[in-house]
Design a protein around this motif. Structure first.
Motif, PDB file in Angstrom:
ATOM      1  N   LEU A   9       0.708   7.031  -6.549  1.00  0.00           N
ATOM      2  CA  LEU A   9      -0.381   8.003  -6.574  1.00  0.00           C
ATOM      3  C   LEU A   9       0.146   9.433  -6.448  1.00  0.00           C
ATOM      4  O   LEU A   9      -0.391  10.359  -7.072  1.00  0.00           O
ATOM      5  N   GLN A  33       0.923   4.121  -2.759  1.00  0.00           N
ATOM      6  CA  GLN A  33       0.806   5.528  -2.340  1.00  0.00           C
ATOM      7  C   GLN A  33       1.845   6.385  -3.055  1.00  0.00           C
ATOM      8  O   GLN A  33       1.551   7.501  -3.506  1.00  0.00           O
ATOM      9  N   GLN A  34       3.052   5.880  -3.191  1.00  0.00           N
ATOM     10  CA  GLN A  34       4.104   6.617  -3.888  1.00  0.00           C
ATOM     11  C   GLN A  34       3.748   6.828  -5.350  1.00  0.00           C
ATOM     12  O   GLN A  34       3.998   7.895  -5.919  1.00  0.00           O
ATOM     13  N   ALA A  84      -4.933   9.368  -1.268  1.00  0.00           N
ATOM     14  CA  ALA A  84      -4.415   8.431  -0.271  1.00  0.00           C
ATOM     15  C   ALA A  84      -4.745   7.002  -0.669  1.00  0.00           C
ATOM     16  O   ALA A  84      -5.785   6.729  -1.274  1.00  0.00           O
ATOM     17  N   VAL A  85      -3.827   6.100  -0.320  1.00  0.00           N
ATOM     18  CA  VAL A  85      -4.050   4.670  -0.456  1.00  0.00           C
ATOM     19  C   VAL A  85      -4.200   4.095   0.946  1.00  0.00           C
ATOM     20  O   VAL A  85      -3.335   4.305   1.801  1.00  0.00           O
ATOM     21  N   ALA A 126      -4.694   3.311   7.512  1.00  0.00           N
ATOM     22  CA  ALA A 126      -4.738   4.608   6.838  1.00  0.00           C
ATOM     23  C   ALA A 126      -3.879   5.609   7.597  1.00  0.00           C
ATOM     24  O   ALA A 126      -3.895   5.639   8.832  1.00  0.00           O
ATOM     25  N   ASP A 127      -3.160   6.424   6.838  1.00  0.00           N
ATOM     26  CA  ASP A 127      -2.353   7.487   7.446  1.00  0.00           C
ATOM     27  C   ASP A 127      -3.085   8.818   7.454  1.00  0.00           C
ATOM     28  O   ASP A 127      -2.846   9.661   8.322  1.00  0.00           O
ATOM     29  N   SER A 139       0.833  -1.210   0.000  1.00  0.00           N
ATOM     30  CA  SER A 139       0.000   0.000   0.000  1.00  0.00           C
ATOM     31  C   SER A 139       0.865   1.256   0.000  1.00  0.00           C
ATOM     32  O   SER A 139       0.516   2.266  -0.631  1.00  0.00           O
ATOM     33  N   GLU A 140       1.998   1.189   0.670  1.00  0.00           N
ATOM     34  CA  GLU A 140       2.921   2.324   0.661  1.00  0.00           C
ATOM     35  C   GLU A 140       3.520   2.524  -0.730  1.00  0.00           C
ATOM     36  O   GLU A 140       3.709   3.658  -1.189  1.00  0.00           O
TER      37      GLU A 140
END
Length: 431
Positions: A127, A124-125, A139-140, A166-167, A120-121
């Motif tokens: 995205l 996210q990068q 956000a992912v 989620a962050d 997921s990270e």
């Protein structure tokens, strides 16, 4: 809300259908293949209670529509829901990189795919790979697939827990809103970081597999000690520190997702430089356990099995499923065939998948009636604990079989009762 779901997995179909049923406009993007062909014909590729009916209902009212995987999201969409196969991480990256207005529209990507920990990270990068950096970044989030096959729809709509990694606060709130119709009895959402959610899902599977293999080891030991494992199981389950879930010994576990998740956790441990000795042994025990019924049959007939006929009840990896991925019955049949045994099989749903896996063989006969499979059989092996097998007509069975020998791979029959009715009986650690 408009939601674009990507994937043809069971998780994708359940998520898309459940989200549509609560008023969302869902576009389900399907990779090319058999599942897409079946769905476009109006068929559901998974035999899950309630899924086909609810999917048909949502398609009729127009809240659930189908599209190719390569098609872009709906014009007003802000939510992309990924439920892809574990080998489709590169496709997931391409999908995110190709999102329209990726650098100016605040996209929410919900990752339900069982990729490696940290994926997921990585997504996210992808995205946020914009120049200049987006002013209002998307956000992912990770929402691991915790569905129980055979009860998949209800395990989504009445989930015991959701692991929400989620962050970003806004992303967590939006996912919580999407899940609100399925989260009303009590708050079942457990917030954490994406990496923690991904790892928790694998850790849960690893623990369940460990309990199963441990009990199978104890059952095999009980055989040698003249101990009834059922009494032991009940005693263990009565201890609150242990509980009774996943303490049922049997002839091994299967299932594509379950086995793959255990192997993924083992690979993650090895990749970090830690030895995966426990999980490796769990998998080894499970593979050995898949042949436990064969070994009991082999000993009963004094190692002479050539020319015998054996009936199998159940080949699906678990009840209420039509899938045979890594099912114990497959390895069992291979062992029987290697000894020259003719195998006759009944299963309520999985005969089609078995026929595709095995091909045409003279030593494999498929039956639509369970009793027809036992006619002239030297043994009956119960491999999948379908409810229809729990209370068989013993008089009919005894009349049909050449030898009244029962090998119970799931311990669903009572040993004393079967013996009283004139059957030789072998269970897993039963007396």
């Amino acid at each position: 809300m408009q939601v674009d779901v990507y994937g043809d997995t069971l998780c994708a179909l359940v998520s898309a259908t459940a989200l549509a049923s609560t008023g969302n406009q869902v576009l389900l993007h399907l990779p090319p293949g058999n599942h897409a062909q079946q769905l476009n014909r109006g068929e559901c590729p998974f035999r899950e209670p309630g899924l086909a009916e609810l999917m048909e209902e949502q398609r009729k009212v127009g809240r659930l529509q189908l599209a190719p995987l390569a098609e872009r999201p709906q014009a007003g969409s802000r939510v992309v829901w990924l439920a892809l196969s574990p080998d489709m991480l590169s496709e997931a990256r391409e999908l995110i990189a190709d999102l329209p207005e990726r650098c100016v529209r605040r996209w929410l990507v919900v990752n339900q795919s069982t990729f490696a920990v940290g994926s997921s990270e990585v997504l996210q990068q992808v995205l946020l790979d914009c120049d200049p950096a987006p002013a209002d970044p998307g956000a992912v989030v990770s929402l691991p697939d915790l569905l129980t096959e055979g009860n998949a729809l209800q395990s989504f709509m009445r989930a015991d827990s959701w692991l929400l990694g989620a962050d970003a606060d806004w992303a967590r709130q939006l996912v919580t809103e999407l899940l609100r119709p399925f989260n009303r009895r009590r708050d079942a959402i457990m917030p954490m970081r994406p990496r923690e959610a991904e790892f928790t899902k694998l850790a849960i599977t690893g623990m369940l597999a460990t309990r199963l293999s441990y009990m199978n080891d104890m059952a095999n030991l009980a055989d040698s000690l003249d101990v009834d494992i059922e009494q032991v199981r009940q005693g263990m389950g009565a201890d609150r520190r242990i509980g009774d879930a996943y303490l049922y010994p049997g002839c091994g576990f299967g299932g594509l997702s379950f086995s793959r998740d255990v192997m993924s956790l083992a690979s993650t441990l090895e990749g970090s430089g830690m030895a995966a000795q426990l999980l490796d042994e769990v998998l080894n025990i499970n593979e050995r356990q898949k042949e436990v019924l064969f070994r009991k049959l082999w000993r009963h007939y004094g190692t002479d099995l050539r020319g015998r006929k054996v009936a199998l009840w159940g080949v699906a990896f678990k009840p209420e499923s039509s899938r045979i991925n890594n099912a114990p019955a497959l390895k069992l049949m291979e062992a029987l065939w290697a000894q020259g045994v003719e195998v006759h099989v009944h299963d309520p749903r999985a005969l089609g998948a078995l026929a595709e896996w095995a091909g045409e063989r003279e030593d494999l006969v498929l039956h639509q009636d369970p009793y027809a499979a036992t006619a002239g059989a030297d043994a009956l092996m119960l491999v999948t604990e379908w409810k229809a097998y729990w209370s068989p007509d013993l008089i009919r069975l005894k009349e049909l079989m050449a030898s009244p020998l029962l090998l119970d791979g799931r311990n669903v029959w009572d040993p004393a009762f079967m013996k009283q009715n004139g059957f030789a009986y072998y269970g897993i650690g039963r007396r």
